[in-house]
Design an enzyme around this catalytic site. Structure first.
Site, PDB file in Angstrom:
ATOM      1  N   ARG A  48      31.322 -24.186  13.660  1.00  0.00           N
ATOM      2  CA  ARG A  48      32.513 -23.724  14.383  1.00  0.00           C
ATOM      3  C   ARG A  48      33.343 -24.900  14.909  1.00  0.00           C
ATOM      4  NH1 ARG A  48      31.864 -21.772  19.244  1.00  0.00           N
ATOM      5  NH2 ARG A  48      29.770 -20.981  18.824  1.00  0.00           N
ATOM      6  N   TYR A  99      58.777 -12.895  12.914  1.00  0.00           N
ATOM      7  CA  TYR A  99      57.664 -12.196  12.285  1.00  0.00           C
ATOM      8  C   TYR A  99      57.143 -11.130  13.252  1.00  0.00           C
ATOM      9  CZ  TYR A  99      53.167 -11.017  10.460  1.00  0.00           C
ATOM     10  OH  TYR A  99      52.101 -10.305  10.014  1.00  0.00           O
ATOM     11  N   ASP A 170      57.662 -21.906  14.523  1.00  0.00           N
ATOM     12  CA  ASP A 170      56.979 -21.358  13.353  1.00  0.00           C
ATOM     13  C   ASP A 170      57.740 -21.852  12.128  1.00  0.00           C
ATOM     14  OD1 ASP A 170      56.103 -19.770  11.210  1.00  0.00           O
ATOM     15  OD2 ASP A 170      55.565 -18.107  12.529  1.00  0.00           O
ATOM     16  N   LYS A 195      51.128 -18.449   3.227  1.00  0.00           N
ATOM     17  CA  LYS A 195      52.371 -18.351   2.450  1.00  0.00           C
ATOM     18  C   LYS A 195      52.539 -19.580   1.554  1.00  0.00           C
ATOM     19  CE  LYS A 195      53.330 -14.610   4.952  1.00  0.00           C
ATOM     20  NZ  LYS A 195      52.107 -14.172   5.603  1.00  0.00           N
TER      21      LYS A 195
END
Ligand code: PLP
Length: 361
Positions: A48, A99, A170, A195
């Protein structure tokens, strides 16, 4: 990991970054390490806290954006990690069109009384600057999804910093090849690496990039505490995708720009929105029925959500009940891929012709 010179061009960084040291018989790519735990005494210790495939991906993205990157399990994991940075009662300024997941996440914080949000038209720089005055965090998405509006990052960042607010951009639509927000004053860059960065519609991944070591440590610690870490294979696939980012972005953008004049002339299309760069184009048709017909009538263009893959996809955004009501019902967001532009137009224009043919009298 590779130590890249800051003078290298992005095309060279995408290809040469994130490689293992050159030693006899060393692999050219970082091998996939499927490991939840590591022998004690090193820097990583536990799955992790780190993984060689994440680090290789982060190495390339950080170099492209001009900062240090952290990979997350998805774009939304990155988004929510940033929203958790600010304290109880803080004000967040955000775009009215962005978004929908980011806006919904903000609304969720607001509904729980944790944050207050002021949604603004990010093209109205004076209004955004005024809203910054008492903000703790200014969220920009530019170009916005799916309205394709642009923010003046530099001016807004200066005003936000005066108020002591974090500036977040973003950068999913632009990619670091077309826009580098840190150089324009942003503190944190967000990516849905799902994306363009990955680019093949087969991976969910997110990332944050910062150029401040303290902020990097805070965000990395939050990633470890929430466990919003990427899968090893996903990070490996994303880096493999990034090796061709410059070629894909260049070709997709050229295709988008080749389609623009043809779209503007077609009688089925009442408006074409394009921010001037990138490969996302939004077109407005005459209402919901026309747009729904268009997305059913193509054979190359795929009716699908998401964007930034090698294949051309499109969708009517208002089919999602959560999309902003100020987005026209007939708006179709197109993610132009890297196929042949004439083939794409032939397929699209046939479908647009059918929209005209089915117009009510
Ligand atoms: N930011 C933008 C601009 C997006 O378009 C998306 C997804 O569509 C996200 C963030 C969320 O990313 P993900 O789907 O990888 O969680």
């Amino acid at each position: 990991m590779s130590d890249l010179s800051p003078d290298l061009s992005p095309a060279t960084v995408t290809v040469t970054g994130g490689r293992p040291p050159r030693e006899p018989d060393a692999p050219l790519n970082v091998p996939i390490s499927m490991a939840s735990t590591y022998v004690a005494g090193g820097d990583t210790e536990y799955g992790r806290y780190g993984n060689p495939s994440w680090e290789a991906f982060e190495d390339v993205l950080g170099s492209l954006e001009g900062g240090r990157a952290l990979a997350f399990s998805s774009g939304m994991a990155a988004v929510t990690t940033v929203l958790d940075l600010v304290g109880h009662g803080a004000k967040v300024v955000a775009p009215q069109h962005a978004y929908q997941g980011s806006i919904m996440s903000l609304a969720d914080h607001e509904a729980r009384g944790r944050l207050s949000a002021e949604l603004v038209d990010i093209e109205d720089t004076a209004a955004v600057v005024a809203a910054c005055a008492d903000a703790a965090l200014v969220w920009l998405e530019t170009p916005t999804n799916p309205a394709l509006e642009l923010a003046d990052i530099e001016t807004i960042a200066a005003a936000a910093h005066e108020a002591g607010a974090y500036v977040v951009v973003d950068n999913t639509f632009a990619t670091p090849l077309l826009q580098q927000p840190i150089a324009l004053g942003a503190d944190i860059v967000v990516h849905s690496a799902t994306k363009y960065l990955s680019g093949h519609s087969d991976v969910l991944l997110g990332a944050l990039v910062v150029d401040d070591d303290e902020l990097y440590a805070v965000l990395k610690n939050r990633r470890s505490l929430t466990g919003s870490v990427p899968g090893t294979l996903e990070a490996w696939l994303a880096l493999r995708g990034m090796r061709t980012l410059h070629l894909r972005v260049e070709r997709a953008q050229a295709n988008a720009q080749a389609l623009l004049p043809r779209l503007r002339e077609h009688p089925a299309v009442s408006e074409v929105r394009y921010p001037g760069f990138g490969a996302i184009v939004s077109i407005v048709l005459d209402g919901e029925l026309a747009a729904d017909l268009l997305v059913r009538k193509t054979s190359l263009w795929v009716h699908a959500t998401s964007l930034g893959g090698v294949e051309s996809t499109f969708e009517r955004r208002r089919r999602w009940k959560t999309e902003a009501r100020t987005i026209p019902e007939g708006l179709v967001r197109m993610s132009v891929g890297i196929e042949d532009a004439d083939d794409l137009w032939a397929d699209l224009s046939r479908a647009l012709d059918q929209v005209v043919a089915h117009r009510p009298e």
